[in-house]
Structure formats: structure tokens, C-alpha cells
Design an enzyme around this catalytic site. Structure first.
Site, PDB file in Angstrom:
ATOM      1  N   ARG A   1       0.826  -1.222   0.000  1.00  0.00           N
ATOM      2  CA  ARG A   1       0.000   0.000   0.000  1.00  0.00           C
ATOM      3  C   ARG A   1       0.858   1.270   0.000  1.00  0.00           C
ATOM      4  NH1 ARG A   1      -4.814  -0.845   4.159  1.00  0.00           N
ATOM      5  NH2 ARG A   1      -5.548   0.997   3.045  1.00  0.00           N
TER       6      ARG A   1
ATOM      7  N   ASP B   1     -15.501   2.230   3.030  1.00  0.00           N
ATOM      8  CA  ASP B   1     -15.220   0.816   3.337  1.00  0.00           C
ATOM      9  C   ASP B   1     -16.395  -0.098   3.006  1.00  0.00           C
ATOM     10  OD1 ASP B   1     -12.696   1.460   4.210  1.00  0.00           O
ATOM     11  OD2 ASP B   1     -13.313   1.729   6.290  1.00  0.00           O
TER      12      ASP B   1
HETATM   13  C1  S3P Z   1      -9.863   5.148   8.147  1.00  0.00           C
HETATM   14  C2  S3P Z   1      -9.902   5.854   6.983  1.00  0.00           C
HETATM   15  C3  S3P Z   1     -10.214   5.272   5.669  1.00  0.00           C
HETATM   16  C4  S3P Z   1     -10.802   3.872   5.787  1.00  0.00           C
HETATM   17  C5  S3P Z   1     -10.107   3.051   6.812  1.00  0.00           C
HETATM   18  C6  S3P Z   1     -10.190   3.715   8.171  1.00  0.00           C
HETATM   19  C7  S3P Z   1      -9.553   5.835   9.402  1.00  0.00           C
HETATM   20  O1  S3P Z   1      -9.038   5.191   4.892  1.00  0.00           O
HETATM   21  O2  S3P Z   1     -10.760   3.209   4.544  1.00  0.00           O
HETATM   22  O3  S3P Z   1     -10.674   1.757   6.908  1.00  0.00           O
HETATM   23  O4  S3P Z   1      -9.779   5.263  10.502  1.00  0.00           O
HETATM   24  O5  S3P Z   1      -9.066   6.970   9.345  1.00  0.00           O
HETATM   25  P1  S3P Z   1      -8.521   6.437   4.007  1.00  0.00           P
HETATM   26  O6  S3P Z   1      -8.271   7.551   4.915  1.00  0.00           O
HETATM   27  O7  S3P Z   1      -7.254   5.962   3.380  1.00  0.00           O
HETATM   28  O8  S3P Z   1      -9.616   6.663   2.990  1.00  0.00           O
END
Ligand code: S3P
Length: 443
Positions: free
Chosen positions: A127, A325
Site C-alpha cells: 500500500r 469501506d
Molecule cells: C480510516 C480511513 C479510511 C478507511 C479506513 C479507516 C480511518 O481510509 O478506509 O478503513 O480510521 O481513518 P482512508 O483515509 O485511506 O480513505
């Protein structure tokens, strides 16, 4: 932890009935441990999600000098070291499968005068981390080694952190949070300008601990978040509400099965997390909010969901940040709906625990659904039913695994997944909870 894959099969099941509570919210659980560790004194947490992702964050803050103890089920205590107080860890920090744990901790470490190595599992190593290293370097941190902007990497935190004004290039609560956590250690104001508002748990929790955080509108859909640096964070108890992203699986399983009648207790309904509920409601799902109340500073309610006939809808790109998500499980609902569902603007799905855009399309396709990826859009032709019979590759991704199993509960033929072990990253009791509601899921 995931040496042996654990294949699972979900078979057509009758209506789901009962009353359950899904585990604590993953986003809030990570933040409770991290912000608790940056506070002086003892933070008591109840309802913490005891999934692998969060436990890895707990290990990381412990390795950085905070005391973290488990007092009972979901009851944890963190003795923090204060803002910028982390000590240099003697071994690499291992975040397992968790992008959130890793990126938030990169921010927290970036504000401390120490160096630390960050690593994770095969999924996390793929990632992108450059997106978070870029603002942290502007704040004075240095990347000592990184494999093409990916893990494993080593970060040296800033001795004298610099407050910045940061405009994230993508809508991401993780990026925003990393910058705010680093900004705690900087003098003056750290500002994040979001074009699209994303989940606001970091801002809310910092304010809960006494930091001076201002949130103002920014443009049509965005927010300007201003954090005054070097606050004295004061411990406050944290109650973690039930995770709407985990509730999503039993919610959809009940919504697609006529005769289901399910109550999900105390689900967090922060408006920046409720995109799936709004979309399912647009599709004709019968979802009621009962006993709306505030818990730990968040809106919560019991959700009652009954099975109904769903219809396809168009989901605008602007909704992506508030249900980022939930697209794999929404795609399952779309397959069982009548008519076409178009989900727009899903580029970010490509860099989740797996390439979820491709993984979701493949999951539907091997189970006989008609699905297409058009640029960053996902288009599902719903037929009111699914054939099933597929073997789903889950790519170390908990949400693909749970979505495929829910698909199997409604399909005519069983759906098998290659590996259910990653479900433990976010929802350790998923199988038992679903079986208790009447789902036929077996190894
Ligand atoms: C999250 C932010 C999201 C989400 C992840 C949890 C968080 O990711 O997909 O499961 O707790 O801040 P991104 O900030 O990369 O979109």
C-alpha cells in the site's frame, strides 16, 4: 498470525433474526490508544475493538513507551507519555494488515525526536505510504529508508516540528489524521483543508482531550481543521460505540433476505460514516433508527432492519468518503436488487487492503452476477437473486471475505472463500455472531 489459510463456505440461509451488538469502532479504537498514549496520565477505554489491527496499534504504542493494560473485555487503560514523548523503539513496529494503524502512527512518530521502523504484512507492504510521508517531511520528519514509498520503512521524527497548511490530494481521514497527530508537537497552528469531509474521529478525540481544534466549512463539501500545537492533553474516559462498518455485514445480510428482522444495538451513526445506510434506504431497504442517543460524544442508535425487495440506484462519487469501506458489501446488495446500480468515483478502492474495485467485481462475477468496471465506476446489473457457486479469492482483505460470505447466505448455490482468517483484523466474532442469527457458515 495468518500462516494457515482458513477456507469457509456460506450456504443459502433462512431469514436472519435476533438482537446483537457488533464490536467497537475500529477507527475510534486506534485513535483511543494513540491519543491516550500522547496524554499525560491514565486514559480508560471501554468497548475497545479487540481485533488484530487495533491490538497491533496497542503493541506499537507500548513499544514506544506507553503503558497499555487490558482490565477486562474491551476495557483498556493507557498511561501516556505526553505529546512528543515517545521513546525510540528497539525493534520494528509491526502493523500487520492495518493501513490506519500504520499511517496514524507515522504521524504520531513524526512529531517526536526519535527514529522508528515500520512494517506490516504482505497486503500492507503493497500500500502507498509516500502520500503520508510527503506532508510529514514538510513538517520536518525524514524518511531514512523506504522501498519505493512502501513498507518496510524507517522514519526519523522532527526535532523541531513545523506546523503546515495541508491540502490532502485525496479524501483520506488517514492522511488528515497523520498530519494532525504530527501537528500536536509543532508550535503554532497546523491546518488541514479538506475538499471533501472525511471521518472526523481524530478531530473530535483531540478536542475531547482538551486540545484547541477548530472545524469550519471549506468550499461546498469540505472542512478547514485548525489545531493549536503543543496542547496539554488531559486524560478522559473513552466509550467506543459499535462499528457501523462491521454492522454493515449483518445489515445487508438481513436486508436481502425476506422475512429477516434484526436489531443491531448501539451502532455509531456519525454522519461521516452513514453512507451505506442512506444508500440502502434509497434502494428500498427497511431500516429504522430506534432510541437515538449520544454515547461517548457520538450519535448512536439501535438499527432495526427487515428484509425487503431492493432496487438499483446511482451512487454519486461525492458519497464515497462517507462509505468508503462499504462498497464491497453494497455491491452484494446491488446484485440482489432489481435493476442497475452504478457506484461512481471508486479510485481509492484500488489501494485498500487489496484492490477492492477488482476484488469486488471478481467476487460478484464468479457467483454469476453481471458486473463491469468502467474507469473508476462499478456497475452491477441486479437480478433480484444470485446464483452463487463461486470460489472467491479474498486477497488478505477482511471486507472482501465478509462480503463474499454474506453473498453466499442469499445465493442459490454455496459461496466459498479461500481464507477467512483476515476477518479477525476487524471483526473477530463475525462467524459466531452470524451463526447466532441463523446464518449457515462453516469451515
Ligand atoms: C480510516 C480511513 C479510511 C478507511 C479506513 C479507516 C480511518 O481510509 O478506509 O478503513 O480510521 O481513518 P482512508 O483515509 O485511506 O480513505
Amino acid at each position: 498470525m495468518h500462516d494457515n489459510p482458513s477456507p469457509l463456505t456460506a450456504r443459502h440461509s433462512g431469514p436472519l433474526r435476533g438482537r446483537v451488538r457488533v464490536p467497537g469502532d475500529k477507527s475510534i479504537s486506534h485513535r483511543a490508544l494513540i491519543v491516550g498514549a500522547l496524554t499525560v496520565g491514565e486514559t480508560r477505554i471501554s468497548g475497545l475493538l479487540e481485533g488484530e489491527d487495533v491490538l497491533n496499534t496497542g503493541e506499537a504504542v507500548r513499544a514506544l513507551g506507553a503503558d497499555v493494560d487490558r482490565a477486562g473485555v474491551g476495557a483498556w487503560r493507557v498511561h501516556g507519555v505526553g505529546v512528543a514523548g515517545f521513546a525510540e523503539p528497539s525493534a520494528p513496529l509491526d502493523f500487520g494488515n492495518s493501513g490506519t494503524g500504520c499511517r496514524l502512527m507515522l504521524g504520531a512518530v513524526a512529531g517526536c525526536p526519535i527514529a522508528a521502523s515500520f512494517d506490516g504484512d504482505g497486503s500492507l507492504r503493497k500500500r502507498p505510504m509516500r502520500r503520508v510521508l510527503e506532508p510529514l517531511e514538510r513538517m520536518g520528519a525524514r524518511t531514512l529508508a523506504a522501498n519505493d514509498g512502501r513498507l518496510p520503512l524507517r522514519l526519523a521524527g522532527a526535532r523541531d516540528p513545523i506546523p503546515i497548511v495541508y491540502e490532502p490530494p485525496v479524501a483520506s481521514a488517514q492522511l488528515k489524521s497523520a498530519v494532525l497527530l504530527a501537528g500536536l508537537a509543532a508550535p503554532g497552528e497546523t491546518v488541514v483543508l479538506e475538499t471533501e469531509a472525511t471521518r472526523d474521529h481524530t478531530e473530535k478525540m483531540l478536542a475531547h482531550f482538551g486540545a484547541d481544534v477548530r472545524v469550519e466549512p471549506h468550499g461546498a463539501h469540505g472542512r478547514r481543521i485548525t489545531l493549536a500545537g503543543q496542547p496539554e492533553l488531559t486524560p478522559r474516559p473513552i466509550i467506543v460505540p459499535a462499528d457501523p462498518s462491521s454492522a454493515a455485514f449483518p445489515l445487508v445480510a438481513a436486508a436481502i433476505t425476506l422475512g429477516s428482522d434484526l436489531i443491531l444495538e448501539g451502532v455509531m451513526l456519525n454522519p461521516l460514516r452513514t453512507g451505506l445506510i442512506d444508500t440502502l434506504t434509497d434502494m428500498g431497504a427497511a431500516i429504522e433508527r430506534l432510541g437515538s442517543r449520544l454515547e461517548g460524544g457520538e450519535d448512536v442508535a439501535d438499527l432495526r432492519v427487515r428484509g425487503s425487495v431492493l432496487r438499483g440506484v446511482e451512487v454519486p462519487a461525492a458519497r464515497a468518503p462517507v462509505m468508503i469501506d462499504e462498497y464491497p458489501i453494497l455491491a452484494v446488495a446491488a446484485a440482489f436488487a432489481e435493476g442497475t446500480t452504478v457506484m461512481r468515483g471508486l479510485k481509492e478502492l484500488r489501494v485498500k487492503e487489496s484492490d477492492r474495485l477488482v476484488g469486488t467485481a471478481d467476487m460478484l462475477r464468479v457467483n454469476g452476477a453481471t458486473v463491469e468496471i468502467d474507469g473508476d465506476d462499478l456497475i452491477v446489473e441486479g437480478r433480484g437473486r444470485a446464483i452463487g457457486g463461486g470460489f472467491v479469492a479474498t486477497h488478505m482483505d477482511h471486507r472482501l471475505a465478509m462480503s463474499a460470505l454474506v453473498m453466499g447466505l442469499g445465493s442459490e448455490q454455496p459461496v466459498k472463500i479461500d481464507d477467512g482468517s483476515f476477518i479477525a483484523t476487524s471483526f473477530p466474532d463475525f462467524i459466531a455472531l452470524m451463526r447466532g442469527l441463523g446464518a449457515d457458515i462453516a469451515s
